[in-house]
Design an enzyme around this catalytic site. Structure first.
Site, mmCIF file in Angstrom:
data_model
loop_
_atom_site.group_PDB
_atom_site.id
_atom_site.type_symbol
_atom_site.label_atom_id
_atom_site.label_comp_id
_atom_site.label_asym_id
_atom_site.label_seq_id
_atom_site.Cartn_x
_atom_site.Cartn_y
_atom_site.Cartn_z
ATOM 1 N N GLU B 46 -19.480 -3.310 -7.284
ATOM 2 C CA GLU B 46 -19.442 -4.741 -6.399
ATOM 3 C C GLU B 46 -19.294 -4.600 -4.943
ATOM 4 O O GLU B 46 -19.459 -5.535 -4.131
ATOM 5 C CB GLU B 46 -18.610 -5.912 -7.273
ATOM 6 C CG GLU B 46 -17.199 -5.776 -7.291
ATOM 7 C CD GLU B 46 -16.784 -4.720 -8.510
ATOM 8 O OE1 GLU B 46 -17.147 -4.136 -9.035
ATOM 9 O OE2 GLU B 46 -15.482 -4.992 -8.527
ATOM 10 N N ASN B 47 -18.565 -3.519 -4.470
ATOM 11 C CA ASN B 47 -18.416 -3.401 -3.180
ATOM 12 C C ASN B 47 -19.812 -3.123 -2.403
ATOM 13 O O ASN B 47 -19.981 -3.248 -1.104
ATOM 14 C CB ASN B 47 -17.622 -2.291 -2.687
ATOM 15 C CG ASN B 47 -17.652 -0.892 -3.155
ATOM 16 O OD1 ASN B 47 -18.157 -0.917 -4.351
ATOM 17 N ND2 ASN B 47 -17.379 -0.065 -2.429
#
Lengths: 234, 217
Positions: B46-47
Site C-alpha cells: 500500500e505504500n
C-alpha cells in the site's frame, strides 16, 4: 515560471515556529532529507508536522523530535522511534493517528479544493468518534476533512525549473498528494534538469503545484529494514 | 497443528488466478512463498506498488524500493508504481480482490482488533482501517490463542476495533473458520487437531456441522 532557488536556506525562507508543515515520505523512503536537516539547524519549533511516519531516533523527523521542535504529529504509523514514544507518553507531544488512506486522501483533497469527503475507513472505531456518519449504498461512511499546510516539503528524483517532478520507485508515496496541499510547496530533488529534459508524458507532479525547487546534496537514503535473499534461494 | 508457515500455506490455497492481493505484515507476508505455480496473482503493497517481487539479492537492494513493512523489495516485470492516494483508491474502491492481515482479536460477527492495546505504546493503524473497511474478501491469519493461552476468537473484541463486521474467514494454527450470522463456522481442522481442541480454544460462538475435514497442506 522559474521556481529554482539556490539552496535549502532560500527554499525554507519564511518557515516559522508554530506553522503546519507536510513532509513527504514513507518510513525513511522519499523523505526531504536536506530540508529536515536545515529545519533542525534553524531551530524552528512548535511545529505541527503531517507525515505518514515520524522517522527513527537519529534520522528523518526523529531529528526534529530530539530537539523538541514538534508540538503535534499527524501520522498513520509512528512505531520506530523511542524518543517519540517517550514524548508521547509524557504528554509533551500531541499525536493524531489517522488511517493511512484517509491521510493520503485528506492531503490530496486539500490540494484539490474538496474540503471534506466520506470514507468507510474507521467507521465503528475510535477514529469515528464525533464524526458525522452517512450511509451510501447501505454502507456507513465517516465525514473526513481535507488537510492543507503552510509549507509542504517533498522530495523527488528529478525536477526542472518549472517545478515539474518525477519520483523514483516507492519514494513517490505521499509526496505527490502533499505537493498539492501546501500554500507553499518546496521540492528538493536529487537532480535538477532543464525544462524540456523531462518527458511531459511522464511527469508525476505538475509544476503548477510547486513554488520552490532546489537540488539537494549528500542524500543518505537510509534503509530502515534491509531485507535480502542469497543467490542460493530460489 | 500448524506453524506460521503452515497457516500461510493454507491461505495461499485461497488465491485465484488473476487476483490482486494485499498482504499485511507478519504471517500474511509468508503467504507469497506458497502461491501455486499455475496461479498468477499480483501483490500490492500500500505504500505504492503493484507487482511486488521477492527480496533483492544481497548488494542489489534499493533504498527507493520498499514495501509497507519498510523492507527492501524488488519489482517484477509488469510492476507499476503509484502514489499513496492512488494506492488507497485501489483499496477503498475495491479493486483489490483479497486482503490478508494479522489480528490480536476477531469476534464471531467479523469485528477485528489489531492496532492498539490500551496502556501500551500506540504505534498507529497504518493502512489497516482502510483495508478492512473496504475489502470484500478479508482473511485473518493468526494463532488461535494468545501467549497466555486465551482464545483470540471471541464473542466480542475487548481491544479497540480496527473495523466492524468485515472479516470473512480466519485461518489459525488449529482451524479454518468462516464468519456467519450465527458465529464462527468450523470449515477445516489443522492436521492432527481434534474438534474438541478447537472448541476448547474458541471463546466465540462455534458452529460445527457434520464431519469436519482435515486441511490438505
Amino acid at each position: 515560471m522559474n521556481k529554482h532557488v539556490k539552496g535549502v536556506s532560500e527554499a525554507l525562507a519564511g518557515l516559522e515556529s508554530g506553522m503546519t508543515i507536510m513532509l513527504g515520505g514513507f518510513g525513511l523512503c522519499g523523505i526531504p532529507e536536506n530540508c529536515i536537516n536545515k529545519m533542525v539547524e534553524l531551530g524552528v519549533n512548535n511545529l505541527t508536522c503531517i507525515s505518514n511516519n515520524a522517522g527513527v531516533d537519529d534520522f528523518g523527523l526523529g531529528l526534529l523530535l530530539q530537539k523538541h521542535q514538534i508540538k503535534k504529529m499527524i501520522s498513520s504509523y509512528v512505531g520506530e522511534n523511542d524518543e517519540f514514544e517517550r514524548q508521547m507518553l509524557s504528554g509533551e507531544l500531541e499525536v493524531d493517528l489517522i488511517p493511512q488512506g484517509s491521510l493520503a486522501a485528506r492531503c490530496y483533497m486539500g490540494g484539490a479544493g474538496v474540503p471534506a469527503f466520506f470514507t468507510p475507513a474507521g467507521y465503528g472505531t475510535e477514529v469515528g468518534e464525533g464524526k458525522e456518519v452517512r450511509y451510501f449504498n447501505g454502507k456507513p461512511h465517516l465525514l473526513e476533512s481535507a488537510l492543507t499546510a503552510d509549507y509542504a516539503i517533498v522530495k523527488a528524483w528529478k525536477g526542472d525549473r518549472f517545478g515539474n517532478l518525477v519520483y523514483k520507485g516507492t519514494a513517490r508515496n505521499f509526496n505527490p498528494a502533499m505537493a498539492m496541499a501546501g500554500k507553499i510547496t518546496i521540492a528538493e530533488v536529487e537532480e535538477l534538469v532543464e525544462p524540456g529534459e523531462l518527458d511531459p508524458n511522464f511527469i508525476h507532479t505538475p509544476g503548477i503545484f510547486v513554488q520552490r525547487i532546489f537540488q539537494g546534496d549528500k542524500y543518505e537514503k537510509r534503509i530502515e529494514q534491509r531485507t535480502v535473499r542469497t543467490k542460493s534461494e530460489s | 497443528m500448524l506453524d506460521k508457515n503452515g497457516i500461510a500455506q493454507r491461505i495461499a490455497q485461497e488465491m485465484k488466478d488473476g487476483w490482486y492481493v494485499n498482504l499485511g505484515i507478519g504471517i500474511p507476508t509468508l503467504v507469497a512463498n506458497y502461491i501455486p505455480e499455475d496461479v498468477n496473482v499480483v501483490f500490492q503493497s500500500e505504500n505504492g506498488i503493484l507487482g511486488m517481487g521477492p527480496f533483492p539479492y544481497d548488494g542489489e537492494e534499493d533504498a527507493d524500493l520498499i514495501n509497507a513493512g519498510k523492507q527492501t523489495i524488488t519489482a517484477l516485470p509488469g510492476a507499476c508504481i503509484f502514489d499513496s492516494a492512488t494506492s488507497f483508491a485501489m483499496i477503498r474502491g475495491q479493486h483489490i480482490q483479497m486482503t490478508v492481515l494479522g489480528a490480536m482479536e476477531v469476534s464471531d460477527n467479523g469485528d477485528i482488533a489489531n492496532w492498539k492495546i490500551p496502556g501500551r505504546m500506540v504505534k498507529g493503524m497504518g493502512g489497516a482501517m482502510d483495508l478492512v473497511a473496504s475489502a470484500d474478501n478479508i482473511i485473518v491469519a493468526m494463532m488461535h490463542t494468545n501467549k497466555k493461552g486465551h482464545s483470540k476468537l471471541l464473542r466480542q473484541c475487548s481491544l479497540p476495533l480496527t473495523g466492524v463486521s468485515c472479516v470473512k474467514r480466519v485461518v489459525t494454527n488449529l482451524a479454518v473458520l468462516d464468519i456467519t450470522d450465527l458465529g464462527f463456522k468450523l470449515i477445516e481442522r489443522a492436521p492432527g487437531v481434534s474438534v474438541d481442541e478447537i472448541k476448547n480454544s474458541t471463546e466465540g460462538r462455534l458452529i460445527i456441522e457434520g464431519e469436519i475435514p482435515e486441511m490438505k497442506i
